[in-house]
Scaffold this active site. Sequence first.
Site, PDB file in Angstrom:
ATOM      1  N   TYR A  35     -12.903 -22.836   8.395  1.00  0.00           N
ATOM      2  CA  TYR A  35     -13.592 -22.295   7.858  1.00  0.00           C
ATOM      3  C   TYR A  35     -14.624 -22.636   8.616  1.00  0.00           C
ATOM      4  O   TYR A  35     -14.907 -24.100   8.323  1.00  0.00           O
ATOM      5  CB  TYR A  35     -13.485 -22.468   6.346  1.00  0.00           C
ATOM      6  CG  TYR A  35     -14.714 -21.421   5.842  1.00  0.00           C
ATOM      7  CD1 TYR A  35     -14.598 -19.973   5.794  1.00  0.00           C
ATOM      8  CD2 TYR A  35     -16.030 -22.304   5.525  1.00  0.00           C
ATOM      9  CE1 TYR A  35     -15.654 -19.259   5.236  1.00  0.00           C
ATOM     10  CE2 TYR A  35     -17.073 -21.285   4.679  1.00  0.00           C
ATOM     11  CZ  TYR A  35     -16.859 -19.663   5.067  1.00  0.00           C
ATOM     12  OH  TYR A  35     -18.252 -19.339   4.354  1.00  0.00           O
ATOM     13  N   GLN A  63     -14.205 -16.538  -1.011  1.00  0.00           N
ATOM     14  CA  GLN A  63     -13.249 -15.532  -1.148  1.00  0.00           C
ATOM     15  C   GLN A  63     -12.327 -15.144   0.797  1.00  0.00           C
ATOM     16  O   GLN A  63     -11.618 -15.100   1.023  1.00  0.00           O
ATOM     17  CB  GLN A  63     -13.578 -13.510  -0.906  1.00  0.00           C
ATOM     18  CG  GLN A  63     -14.750 -13.658   0.460  1.00  0.00           C
ATOM     19  CD  GLN A  63     -16.158 -13.577  -0.958  1.00  0.00           C
ATOM     20  OE1 GLN A  63     -16.840 -14.711  -0.972  1.00  0.00           O
ATOM     21  NE2 GLN A  63     -16.845 -12.432  -0.550  1.00  0.00           N
ATOM     22  N   ASN A  68     -20.065 -24.453   1.467  1.00  0.00           N
ATOM     23  CA  ASN A  68     -20.840 -25.066   0.175  1.00  0.00           C
ATOM     24  C   ASN A  68     -19.905 -25.156  -0.449  1.00  0.00           C
ATOM     25  O   ASN A  68     -18.228 -25.924  -0.867  1.00  0.00           O
ATOM     26  CB  ASN A  68     -21.593 -23.843   0.217  1.00  0.00           C
ATOM     27  CG  ASN A  68     -21.333 -21.820  -0.108  1.00  0.00           C
ATOM     28  OD1 ASN A  68     -19.427 -22.676  -0.887  1.00  0.00           O
ATOM     29  ND2 ASN A  68     -22.085 -21.413   0.149  1.00  0.00           N
ATOM     30  N   SER A  70     -22.845 -33.830   2.656  1.00  0.00           N
ATOM     31  CA  SER A  70     -22.524 -35.359   3.804  1.00  0.00           C
ATOM     32  C   SER A  70     -23.206 -36.030   3.687  1.00  0.00           C
ATOM     33  O   SER A  70     -24.479 -35.987   3.044  1.00  0.00           O
ATOM     34  CB  SER A  70     -23.331 -34.201   5.777  1.00  0.00           C
ATOM     35  OG  SER A  70     -22.942 -35.119   5.992  1.00  0.00           O
ATOM     36  N   GLN A 109     -29.737 -36.628   9.190  1.00  0.00           N
ATOM     37  CA  GLN A 109     -28.910 -36.707   8.380  1.00  0.00           C
ATOM     38  C   GLN A 109     -29.100 -35.665   6.802  1.00  0.00           C
ATOM     39  O   GLN A 109     -28.763 -34.664   6.528  1.00  0.00           O
ATOM     40  CB  GLN A 109     -28.102 -37.235   7.517  1.00  0.00           C
ATOM     41  CG  GLN A 109     -27.201 -37.426   6.480  1.00  0.00           C
ATOM     42  CD  GLN A 109     -25.440 -36.982   7.248  1.00  0.00           C
ATOM     43  OE1 GLN A 109     -24.865 -37.352   8.222  1.00  0.00           O
ATOM     44  NE2 GLN A 109     -25.071 -36.070   6.837  1.00  0.00           N
ATOM     45  N   HIS A 159     -29.605 -31.626   7.247  1.00  0.00           N
ATOM     46  CA  HIS A 159     -27.887 -30.985   6.431  1.00  0.00           C
ATOM     47  C   HIS A 159     -28.784 -30.273   5.431  1.00  0.00           C
ATOM     48  O   HIS A 159     -28.471 -29.065   5.083  1.00  0.00           O
ATOM     49  CB  HIS A 159     -26.895 -31.742   6.718  1.00  0.00           C
ATOM     50  CG  HIS A 159     -26.263 -32.403   7.802  1.00  0.00           C
ATOM     51  ND1 HIS A 159     -25.978 -30.547   8.554  1.00  0.00           N
ATOM     52  CD2 HIS A 159     -26.128 -32.449   8.987  1.00  0.00           C
ATOM     53  CE1 HIS A 159     -25.027 -31.380   9.795  1.00  0.00           C
ATOM     54  NE2 HIS A 159     -25.548 -32.624  10.176  1.00  0.00           N
ATOM     55  N   GLU A 194     -19.952 -42.154   4.898  1.00  0.00           N
ATOM     56  CA  GLU A 194     -18.926 -41.479   5.615  1.00  0.00           C
ATOM     57  C   GLU A 194     -19.334 -41.363   6.887  1.00  0.00           C
ATOM     58  O   GLU A 194     -18.517 -42.061   8.625  1.00  0.00           O
ATOM     59  CB  GLU A 194     -19.578 -39.612   5.161  1.00  0.00           C
ATOM     60  CG  GLU A 194     -18.994 -38.691   6.339  1.00  0.00           C
ATOM     61  CD  GLU A 194     -20.226 -37.444   6.220  1.00  0.00           C
ATOM     62  OE1 GLU A 194     -20.698 -37.052   5.631  1.00  0.00           O
ATOM     63  OE2 GLU A 194     -19.330 -36.307   7.399  1.00  0.00           O
ATOM     64  N   HIS A 195     -21.197 -41.507   7.301  1.00  0.00           N
ATOM     65  CA  HIS A 195     -21.932 -41.381   8.380  1.00  0.00           C
ATOM     66  C   HIS A 195     -21.724 -43.823   8.228  1.00  0.00           C
ATOM     67  O   HIS A 195     -22.552 -43.883   7.360  1.00  0.00           O
ATOM     68  CB  HIS A 195     -22.299 -41.337   9.400  1.00  0.00           C
ATOM     69  CG  HIS A 195     -21.837 -40.106   9.226  1.00  0.00           C
ATOM     70  ND1 HIS A 195     -22.435 -38.822   9.036  1.00  0.00           N
ATOM     71  CD2 HIS A 195     -20.923 -39.506  10.357  1.00  0.00           C
ATOM     72  CE1 HIS A 195     -21.490 -38.221   9.006  1.00  0.00           C
ATOM     73  NE2 HIS A 195     -21.357 -37.778   9.908  1.00  0.00           N
ATOM     74  N   ASP A 226     -22.211 -36.279  15.463  1.00  0.00           N
ATOM     75  CA  ASP A 226     -21.558 -35.131  15.524  1.00  0.00           C
ATOM     76  C   ASP A 226     -21.769 -33.840  16.355  1.00  0.00           C
ATOM     77  O   ASP A 226     -21.163 -32.989  15.999  1.00  0.00           O
ATOM     78  CB  ASP A 226     -23.263 -34.817  14.794  1.00  0.00           C
ATOM     79  CG  ASP A 226     -23.123 -35.328  13.883  1.00  0.00           C
ATOM     80  OD1 ASP A 226     -22.500 -35.671  13.221  1.00  0.00           O
ATOM     81  OD2 ASP A 226     -24.573 -35.092  12.992  1.00  0.00           O
ATOM     82  N   GLU A 270      23.030 -48.224  -8.672  1.00  0.00           N
ATOM     83  CA  GLU A 270      22.597 -46.809  -8.914  1.00  0.00           C
ATOM     84  C   GLU A 270      23.345 -46.386 -10.007  1.00  0.00           C
ATOM     85  O   GLU A 270      22.523 -44.859 -10.511  1.00  0.00           O
ATOM     86  CB  GLU A 270      21.689 -46.525  -8.285  1.00  0.00           C
ATOM     87  CG  GLU A 270      20.372 -47.610  -7.576  1.00  0.00           C
ATOM     88  CD  GLU A 270      19.055 -46.615  -6.965  1.00  0.00           C
ATOM     89  OE1 GLU A 270      19.956 -45.152  -6.884  1.00  0.00           O
ATOM     90  OE2 GLU A 270      17.976 -46.772  -6.789  1.00  0.00           O
ATOM     91  N   HIS A 295      26.950 -40.715  -4.115  1.00  0.00           N
ATOM     92  CA  HIS A 295      26.322 -41.096  -2.708  1.00  0.00           C
ATOM     93  C   HIS A 295      27.626 -42.031  -2.286  1.00  0.00           C
ATOM     94  O   HIS A 295      27.210 -41.890  -1.190  1.00  0.00           O
ATOM     95  CB  HIS A 295      24.705 -41.563  -3.601  1.00  0.00           C
ATOM     96  CG  HIS A 295      24.211 -40.795  -3.771  1.00  0.00           C
ATOM     97  ND1 HIS A 295      24.070 -40.382  -5.048  1.00  0.00           N
ATOM     98  CD2 HIS A 295      22.476 -41.088  -3.414  1.00  0.00           C
ATOM     99  CE1 HIS A 295      23.090 -39.785  -4.692  1.00  0.00           C
ATOM    100  NE2 HIS A 295      22.757 -39.744  -4.095  1.00  0.00           N
TER     101      HIS A 295
HETATM  102  N1  HSO Z   1     -22.856 -34.842  10.387  1.00  0.00           N
HETATM  103  C1  HSO Z   1     -22.099 -33.485  10.255  1.00  0.00           C
HETATM  104  C2  HSO Z   1     -21.851 -32.756  11.309  1.00  0.00           C
HETATM  105  C3  HSO Z   1     -22.452 -31.941  11.838  1.00  0.00           C
HETATM  106  N2  HSO Z   1     -24.182 -32.442  12.124  1.00  0.00           N
HETATM  107  C4  HSO Z   1     -22.390 -30.437  12.610  1.00  0.00           C
HETATM  108  C5  HSO Z   1     -24.166 -31.495  13.592  1.00  0.00           C
HETATM  109  N3  HSO Z   1     -23.745 -30.369  12.768  1.00  0.00           N
HETATM  110  C6  HSO Z   1     -21.377 -33.598   9.345  1.00  0.00           C
HETATM  111  O1  HSO Z   1     -20.233 -34.734   9.721  1.00  0.00           O
HETATM  112 ZN    ZN Z   2     -24.500 -33.762  11.537  1.00  0.00          ZN
END
Ligand code: HSO
Ligand code: ZN
Length: 422
Positions: A124, A181, A204, A228, A250, A253, A317-318, A351, A405, A410
């Site tokens: 997705y 969906q 989302n 993120s 970051q 985003h 995450e990072h 990234d 057992e 078995h």
């Molecule tokens: N920092 C995002 C990934 C991304 N950054 C895509 C730019 N495009 C999540 O790791």
């Molecule tokens: Zn990013």
Amino acid sequence: MNIISYPERSEWPELLTRPVQDSLAIEGKVLPILDLVKTKGDEGLRELAKKFDGVELAEFAFSQQEFDAAEGQLDEELKAAIRQAYQNIYTFHKVQLQPAEKIETMPGVTCWRRSVGIEKVGIYIPGGTAPLFSTVLMLGIPAQLAGCKEVVLCTPSNHPAILFAAKLVGVTSAFRIGGAQAIAAMAYGTESVPKVYKIFGPGNQYVTTAKMLISKEGIAIDMPAGPSEVAVYADDSAVASFVAADLLSQAEHGADSQVLLVSTSGKFLTAVNEELATQLEALPRRELAAQSIANSKAILVNSTYEAIDILNDYAAEHLILSVKDAELISDKIFNAGSIFLGNYTPESCGDYASGTNHTLPTNGYARAYSGVSVDSFVKKITVQHITEAGIKNIGPTVEIMAHAESLDAHKRAVTVRLNSLL
Ligand code: HSO
Ligand code: ZN
């Protein structure tokens, strides 16, 4: 950024808490969507497209002509960049393919583990304000390397780079469907959209909730996802303008992006704050970034030891280590999705194009989860073969354990064979 100086350890849990989302309210909205697609298939998808997007959709699939046209719509510079990123990500992920190694545990008893690509997977790619065609590479390349036979892509975006990247990674079908969906369509299958066994990709809260719900019905998902996030640990060797730029990369985003800065230098934290103010002004997405920065924290700590502990507690995450001896410090980090060392390794490179995967565990899941890799697209099937000599070697062990057992059938499965060899 809000600077918090020398907090007590007892204050850390509160400081590091991520905002919680009201998942029940969202579930209430997502469940009927899943149900409609499950019961009505394509017809359900059409009703939802009309209701949410106001469009009459006759055809969900992107056509061959659309794929061809996408290539023509992109300038050569961007295509070359995408090809370079493809090459690096492919090279890094290719070595993750492990050949099956046959292990003889006892003479005549051989076991091995075959990696088999998950036959049908779904990817997705959200629409939203940024067309994440880089994510097509990050998910499509390991799928391609794993040997997945069917790779289905759903996206509400019609950015040509998404189709261009989809063609590079060998996506087998692509559909113009977005939101919960799309997840339902790939989970249950419709007349147009093939049903898949595992679904990957960001989205989302509706998409994320849909993924969590279908995972209860036996369809696998890559990982639970949250907003993120990045943590930066900086000392005097760091450059305030670089660090501010990383935090903003970051923050842009989304307003809910999580940003954390840790340092042993109060002067440095102030310098970053000044940089943030100037750099923010120049950003097209400054409104989103400013909201995220306003909710984020800069923590002044007493020592490197404290910094390491706080970073391990947060499990980012990072994690960017803009410090002297960055590699040495990184060896002390046991909770993080992906680590970036030194002053010239911005998260942006990971990234897009350095080679590592950008689908990573958020929301503290880095304590127990890894990022996406070729492993995420394969299952491991164990195989064993026991010879006549082998059953004589291992048989008595199994007979004794089975009897203990109270599972005599078995035991007999071994005994009948041993008796046949007398
Ligand atoms: N920092 C995002 C990934 C991304 N950054 C895509 C730019 N495009 C999540 O790791
Ligand atoms: Zn990013």
